[in-house]
Scaffold this motif. Structure first.
Motif, PDB file in Angstrom:
ATOM      1  N   LYS A   1      -6.439 -18.257  66.672  1.00  0.00           N
ATOM      2  CA  LYS A   1      -6.829 -18.769  65.354  1.00  0.00           C
ATOM      3  C   LYS A   1      -7.358 -20.202  65.388  1.00  0.00           C
ATOM      4  CE  LYS A   1      -5.127 -15.108  63.234  1.00  0.00           C
ATOM      5  NZ  LYS A   1      -5.991 -13.939  63.428  1.00  0.00           N
ATOM      6  N   HIS A   2      -7.265 -20.850  66.544  1.00  0.00           N
ATOM      7  CA  HIS A   2      -7.585 -22.288  66.581  1.00  0.00           C
ATOM      8  C   HIS A   2      -8.709 -22.640  67.551  1.00  0.00           C
ATOM      9  CE1 HIS A   2      -4.378 -23.392  63.805  1.00  0.00           C
ATOM     10  NE2 HIS A   2      -3.714 -22.397  64.359  1.00  0.00           N
ATOM     11  N   VAL A   3      -9.456 -21.633  67.973  1.00  0.00           N
ATOM     12  CA  VAL A   3     -10.692 -21.878  68.722  1.00  0.00           C
ATOM     13  C   VAL A   3     -11.804 -21.047  68.106  1.00  0.00           C
ATOM     14  CG1 VAL A   3      -9.694 -22.503  70.958  1.00  0.00           C
ATOM     15  CG2 VAL A   3     -10.113 -20.095  70.427  1.00  0.00           C
ATOM     16  N   ARG A   4     -13.019 -21.546  68.241  1.00  0.00           N
ATOM     17  CA  ARG A   4     -14.182 -20.783  67.808  1.00  0.00           C
ATOM     18  C   ARG A   4     -15.244 -20.937  68.898  1.00  0.00           C
ATOM     19  NH1 ARG A   4     -15.062 -22.322  62.276  1.00  0.00           N
ATOM     20  NH2 ARG A   4     -15.563 -24.351  63.148  1.00  0.00           N
ATOM     21  N   ILE A   5     -15.755 -19.815  69.368  1.00  0.00           N
ATOM     22  CA  ILE A   5     -16.822 -19.866  70.366  1.00  0.00           C
ATOM     23  C   ILE A   5     -18.136 -20.078  69.628  1.00  0.00           C
ATOM     24  CG2 ILE A   5     -17.992 -18.672  72.256  1.00  0.00           C
ATOM     25  CD1 ILE A   5     -15.003 -19.453  72.753  1.00  0.00           C
ATOM     26  N   ALA A   6     -18.717 -21.271  69.819  1.00  0.00           N
ATOM     27  CA  ALA A   6     -19.933 -21.648  69.092  1.00  0.00           C
ATOM     28  C   ALA A   6     -21.199 -21.313  69.880  1.00  0.00           C
ATOM     29  CB  ALA A   6     -19.903 -23.145  68.773  1.00  0.00           C
ATOM     30  N   GLY A   7     -21.036 -20.925  71.143  1.00  0.00           N
ATOM     31  CA  GLY A   7     -22.213 -20.606  71.944  1.00  0.00           C
ATOM     32  C   GLY A   7     -21.923 -20.643  73.430  1.00  0.00           C
ATOM     33  N   LEU A   8     -22.999 -20.741  74.206  1.00  0.00           N
ATOM     34  CA  LEU A   8     -22.907 -20.746  75.671  1.00  0.00           C
ATOM     35  C   LEU A   8     -23.523 -22.025  76.233  1.00  0.00           C
ATOM     36  CD1 LEU A   8     -24.058 -17.087  76.532  1.00  0.00           C
ATOM     37  CD2 LEU A   8     -21.723 -17.903  76.120  1.00  0.00           C
TER      38      LEU A   8
ATOM     39  N   HIS B   1     -18.195  -9.836  67.611  1.00  0.00           N
ATOM     40  CA  HIS B   1     -16.956 -10.324  68.234  1.00  0.00           C
ATOM     41  C   HIS B   1     -16.229 -11.242  67.262  1.00  0.00           C
ATOM     42  CE1 HIS B   1     -17.686  -8.808  72.294  1.00  0.00           C
ATOM     43  NE2 HIS B   1     -18.935  -9.222  72.195  1.00  0.00           N
ATOM     44  N   THR B   2     -14.911 -11.124  67.232  1.00  0.00           N
ATOM     45  CA  THR B   2     -14.074 -12.023  66.436  1.00  0.00           C
ATOM     46  C   THR B   2     -14.102 -13.415  67.060  1.00  0.00           C
ATOM     47  OG1 THR B   2     -12.625 -10.130  66.120  1.00  0.00           O
ATOM     48  CG2 THR B   2     -11.751 -12.247  65.439  1.00  0.00           C
ATOM     49  N   ASN B   3     -14.064 -14.461  66.232  1.00  0.00           N
ATOM     50  CA  ASN B   3     -14.009 -15.857  66.696  1.00  0.00           C
ATOM     51  C   ASN B   3     -15.284 -16.323  67.395  1.00  0.00           C
ATOM     52  OD1 ASN B   3     -11.393 -15.724  65.842  1.00  0.00           O
ATOM     53  ND2 ASN B   3     -10.457 -15.811  67.863  1.00  0.00           N
ATOM     54  N   VAL B   4     -16.367 -15.578  67.241  1.00  0.00           N
ATOM     55  CA  VAL B   4     -17.604 -15.929  67.944  1.00  0.00           C
ATOM     56  C   VAL B   4     -18.733 -16.146  66.943  1.00  0.00           C
ATOM     57  CG1 VAL B   4     -19.319 -15.155  69.637  1.00  0.00           C
ATOM     58  CG2 VAL B   4     -16.903 -14.613  69.995  1.00  0.00           C
ATOM     59  N   GLN B   5     -19.421 -17.277  67.065  1.00  0.00           N
ATOM     60  CA  GLN B   5     -20.569 -17.554  66.188  1.00  0.00           C
ATOM     61  C   GLN B   5     -21.903 -17.485  66.916  1.00  0.00           C
ATOM     62  OE1 GLN B   5     -19.885 -21.290  64.143  1.00  0.00           O
ATOM     63  NE2 GLN B   5     -18.985 -20.222  62.408  1.00  0.00           N
ATOM     64  N   MET B   6     -21.934 -17.925  68.179  1.00  0.00           N
ATOM     65  CA  MET B   6     -23.166 -17.914  68.989  1.00  0.00           C
ATOM     66  C   MET B   6     -24.348 -18.595  68.300  1.00  0.00           C
ATOM     67  SD  MET B   6     -23.049 -16.751  72.084  1.00  0.00           S
ATOM     68  CE  MET B   6     -21.359 -16.870  72.652  1.00  0.00           C
ATOM     69  N   ASN B   7     -24.144 -19.853  67.913  1.00  0.00           N
ATOM     70  CA  ASN B   7     -25.229 -20.640  67.321  1.00  0.00           C
ATOM     71  C   ASN B   7     -25.854 -21.601  68.322  1.00  0.00           C
ATOM     72  OD1 ASN B   7     -24.862 -19.517  64.760  1.00  0.00           O
ATOM     73  ND2 ASN B   7     -23.217 -20.962  64.292  1.00  0.00           N
ATOM     74  N   ILE B   8     -25.076 -21.980  69.342  1.00  0.00           N
ATOM     75  CA  ILE B   8     -25.521 -23.042  70.251  1.00  0.00           C
ATOM     76  C   ILE B   8     -25.798 -22.497  71.647  1.00  0.00           C
ATOM     77  CG2 ILE B   8     -24.873 -25.235  71.351  1.00  0.00           C
ATOM     78  CD1 ILE B   8     -23.011 -25.739  68.921  1.00  0.00           C
ATOM     79  N   LEU B   9     -26.978 -22.835  72.153  1.00  0.00           N
ATOM     80  CA  LEU B   9     -27.301 -22.553  73.551  1.00  0.00           C
ATOM     81  C   LEU B   9     -27.580 -23.903  74.204  1.00  0.00           C
ATOM     82  CD1 LEU B   9     -27.795 -20.625  75.872  1.00  0.00           C
ATOM     83  CD2 LEU B   9     -30.146 -20.329  75.073  1.00  0.00           C
ATOM     84  N   SER B  10     -26.578 -24.400  74.924  1.00  0.00           N
ATOM     85  CA  SER B  10     -26.663 -25.736  75.511  1.00  0.00           C
ATOM     86  C   SER B  10     -27.129 -25.633  76.955  1.00  0.00           C
ATOM     87  CB  SER B  10     -25.296 -26.426  75.437  1.00  0.00           C
ATOM     88  OG  SER B  10     -25.323 -27.665  76.112  1.00  0.00           O
ATOM     89  N   MET B  11     -28.374 -25.980  77.186  1.00  0.00           N
ATOM     90  CA  MET B  11     -28.881 -26.024  78.567  1.00  0.00           C
ATOM     91  C   MET B  11     -30.005 -27.039  78.641  1.00  0.00           C
ATOM     92  SD  MET B  11     -30.527 -22.176  78.797  1.00  0.00           S
ATOM     93  CE  MET B  11     -32.067 -21.754  77.921  1.00  0.00           C
TER      94      MET B  11
END
Length: 222
Positions: A144-151, A183-193
């Motif tokens: 409940k206390h992490v969110r995957i914002a991207g890769l 996926h739960t807890n996943v937003q996938m907005n950021i691609l950091s490269m």
């Protein structure tokens, strides 16, 4: 305007509006960071927890601090209350610790999962199987206390532009794949490269966050 302000202003003008620039301020003094801050830059990246916490204490509270280095589990507690984004989550054990410290700090901590895309052994990161396993695990879904914002991924340190491009393109394809699945807890907005040496290739391959230090602040101070 100072040299730092000029470099930063020029760099921002050259980036697409959808791209976040993380100014890599590691080893740089507070005065340098304040020069960038005074012209309206708020995203700064540090790779050592001790330096990050010291700067966060001394500098304006509306700065968005990015932890961009390899993060040890026993150091998470020192940054959990304020870090804006953790870039290098390279194991499930680390993610569990971030969730635990996020719970203690009563906040949700945004994270990027670091993928191993380089054709060299020196870089940290998950492979595709580990990523799939992590995202589909019941334990992750309960966090409940992490969110995957991207890769996030770092390409091989090479002059071979085609290889760098291939590695970035592979990460972009994986990003799209995860983004289009549920996926739960996943937003996938950021691609950091992309960093100072290869960010232009990264942008062409779909990056929307770049980490740039020497092109803004000059070479590092050690």
């Amino acid at each position: 305007m100072s040299e730092i302000s000029n470099q930063l202003t020029d760099l921002k003008k050259s980036l697409p509006g959808s791209c976040t620039l993380v100014a890599v301020s590691k080893t740089k003094p507070n005065e340098d960071i304040m020069e960038a801050y005074r012209i309206g830059h708020f995203d700064f990246g540090e790779n050592k927890v001790q330096e990050l916490t010291k700067k966060a204490e001394e500098l304006p509270k509306d700065i968005r601090w990015h932890m961009i280095g390899h993060l040890q589990r026993n150091k998470v507690k020192y940054i959990a209350s304020f870090v804006h984004l953790i870039h290098g989550v390279d194991s499930f054990k680390l993610l569990k610790e971030i969730n635990k410290q996020g719970r203690k700090a009563n906040r949700i901590i945004d994270c990027l999962l670091q993928m191993h895309i380089a054709e060299e052994d020196t870089k940290f990161g998950l492979d595709k199987n580990e990523l799939t396993e992590l995202l589909s695990s019941e334990e992750f879904k309960e966090m409940k206390h992490v969110r995957i914002a991207g890769l996030m991924g770092m390409a091989t340190n090479t002059d071979n532009e085609e290889q760098v491009r291939r590695e970035f393109r592979g990460l972009k394809n994986l990003f799209n794949e995860i983004k289009n699945s549920d996926h739960t807890n996943v937003q996938m907005n950021i691609l950091s490269m992309g960093m100072s040496g290869d960010y232009q290739i990264a942008l062409e391959e779909g990056s929307n966050m770049v980490r740039i230090g020497s092109a803004i602040f000059g070479s590092r101070n050690y």
